[in-house]
Design an enzyme around this catalytic site. Structure first.
Site, PDB file in Angstrom:
ATOM      1  N   ASP A   1      -7.793   2.553  12.388  1.00  0.00           N
ATOM      2  CA  ASP A   1      -6.563   3.331  12.431  1.00  0.00           C
ATOM      3  C   ASP A   1      -6.681   4.696  11.765  1.00  0.00           C
ATOM      4  OD1 ASP A   1      -5.006   1.693  13.985  1.00  0.00           O
ATOM      5  OD2 ASP A   1      -4.179   0.572  12.302  1.00  0.00           O
TER       6      ASP A   1
ATOM      7  N   ASP B   1       0.819  -1.214   0.000  1.00  0.00           N
ATOM      8  CA  ASP B   1       0.000   0.000   0.000  1.00  0.00           C
ATOM      9  C   ASP B   1       0.850   1.260   0.000  1.00  0.00           C
ATOM     10  OD1 ASP B   1      -1.903  -1.933   0.244  1.00  0.00           O
ATOM     11  OD2 ASP B   1      -2.919  -1.052   1.956  1.00  0.00           O
TER      12      ASP B   1
ATOM     13  N   ARG C   1      -0.420   3.702  18.004  1.00  0.00           N
ATOM     14  CA  ARG C   1      -0.779   4.769  17.061  1.00  0.00           C
ATOM     15  C   ARG C   1      -0.484   6.189  17.554  1.00  0.00           C
ATOM     16  NH1 ARG C   1       0.256   1.086  13.817  1.00  0.00           N
ATOM     17  NH2 ARG C   1      -1.451  -0.074  12.843  1.00  0.00           N
TER      18      ARG C   1
END
Length: 367
Positions: free
Chosen positions: A130, A20, A101
């Site tokens: 996310d 990605d 995160r």
């Protein structure tokens, strides 16, 4: 090109080197005509994941790549405080992905501000948690920066379409069209989704698990460890003083041998859908079991009840990506105040996937 896109000149991309983000680099240059700087967060995912990542980023078209070691911050600022607060999402999930995160997003923002970037980019999909965690942190820390989320903009809809794009752009990749599982690893845990897990009637195969032995494969002899805590934080293992990072690495290793820390759950995602995931968190499972045992010795009934309430609220906050909020600071204050008494030693027994408490003592014991 729209007027809005013309205004992006320099973007910092959260880069992993996977399919990605490899496609995102040339896509940003095509669609925003901007300089792309790759940012890689080392949160303990392992040398294999980080090997050659800078070269990959440059070969994808990034002007530069910054690899930032965040392991100590991850443990001391997030993992230990979250375990101390008793945060467990929906009764089982120790929040391994969720906890990483805010540390990653903060470091990404800091790099963007240092380099004078005017945009941030992430590779999160439009159906996951996310994207909210990253963008919530971005909004709290640098609301003036534009956020680009390619999965909500581009035309690609499959791994094959991304591979075709990379081939067209002559960007080298080792990715293939077949990817059975989606995984996320860091110092604290590894998660697994996809493959046979898409059907909740399927038992996870041996191919799902990567860190831990199954209980059947685990040794037939139990192993004992003494964990020593000061104010709710692990300071020593078997009498040896150990740093936070080293402690989790050590407990991950021994816990994996004994098959500790596997869970298979269907959870409620923040974005409103259910998701099945398998998680391996051996070291965290050991520490949490020891902390709960120490709490039972030193907290009075009403204090323990309140710590449980704080833990539930804190787990939801971490899962939802609300780290940079006044509520987090308030919950931290409550947890730290309670943990002033959370000092002592716990001996745990590891055997066939289980962690049981064998011994407990504390100078603050109410027993």
């Amino acid at each position: 090109m729209s007027e809005l896109k013309k205004h992006v000149k320099k973007v910092v991309l959260a880069y992993s080197g996977g399919l990605d983000t490899s496609a995102i680099v040339p896509w940003l240059k095509d669609n925003y005509d901007c300089e792309v700087i790759a940012f890689v967060a080392d949160v303990g995912q392992g040398a294999e994941d980080l090997a050659g990542v800078e070269e990959k980023a440059i070969n994808s078209g990034a002007s530069s790549c910054y690899v930032v070691d965040l392991k100590e911050q991850f443990v001391n600022e997030v993992i230990y405080p979250t375990m101390k607060a008793g945060a467990v999402y929906e009764g089982q999930y120790l929040l391994g992905t969720s906890m990483a995160r805010p540390i990653i997003a903060r470091a990404q923002v800091e790099l963007a501000l240092k380099l004078g970037a005017d945009a941030l980019c992430h590779g999160c999909t439009g159906k996951g948690n996310d994207q909210v965690r990253f963008e919530g942190a971005f909004a709290a820390l640098a609301p003036q920066l534009k956020v680009i989320a390619p999965w909500r903009e581009w035309e690609f809809n499959s791994r094959q379409s991304l591979l075709n794009y990379l081939a067209e752009k002559k960007v080298p990749t080792t990715a293939t069209a077949t990817k059975i599982y989606s995984r996320d690893a860091n110092l604290f845990h590894i998660s697994h989704e996809g493959g046979e897990l898409e059907n909740p009637w399927n038992e996870p195969s041996d191919q799902v698990w990567m860190w831990t032995n199954s209980p059947e494969q685990a040794p037939d002899k139990a192993e004992y460890l003494q964990l020593s805590f000061e104010k709710g934080e692990l300071k020593a293992i078997d009498g040896q003083v150990v740093s936070g990072v080293a402690a989790i690495e050590q407990l991950n290793k021994v816990g994996s041998i004994h098959g500790v820390g596997r869970i298979d759950i269907v959870e409620n995602r923040l974005v409103g859908m259910k998701s099945r995931g398998c998680y391996e968190t051996p070291g965290g499972t050991i520490i949490v079991a020891a902390l709960r045992a120490l709490e039972s010795l030193v907290y009075d009934r009403t204090s323990l009840k309140y710590r449980e309430e704080v833990g539930l609220e804190f787990a939801q906050l971490v899962y939802d990506g609300r780290w940079f909020t006044p509520l987090k600071d308030a919950l931290f204050a409550a947890s730290n105040s309670l943990a002033e008494q959370l000092t002592g030693d716990i001996v745990v027994k590891l055997y066939k996937g289980q962690v049981t408490v064998a011994k407990r003592r504390s100078p603050n014991s109410l027993y």
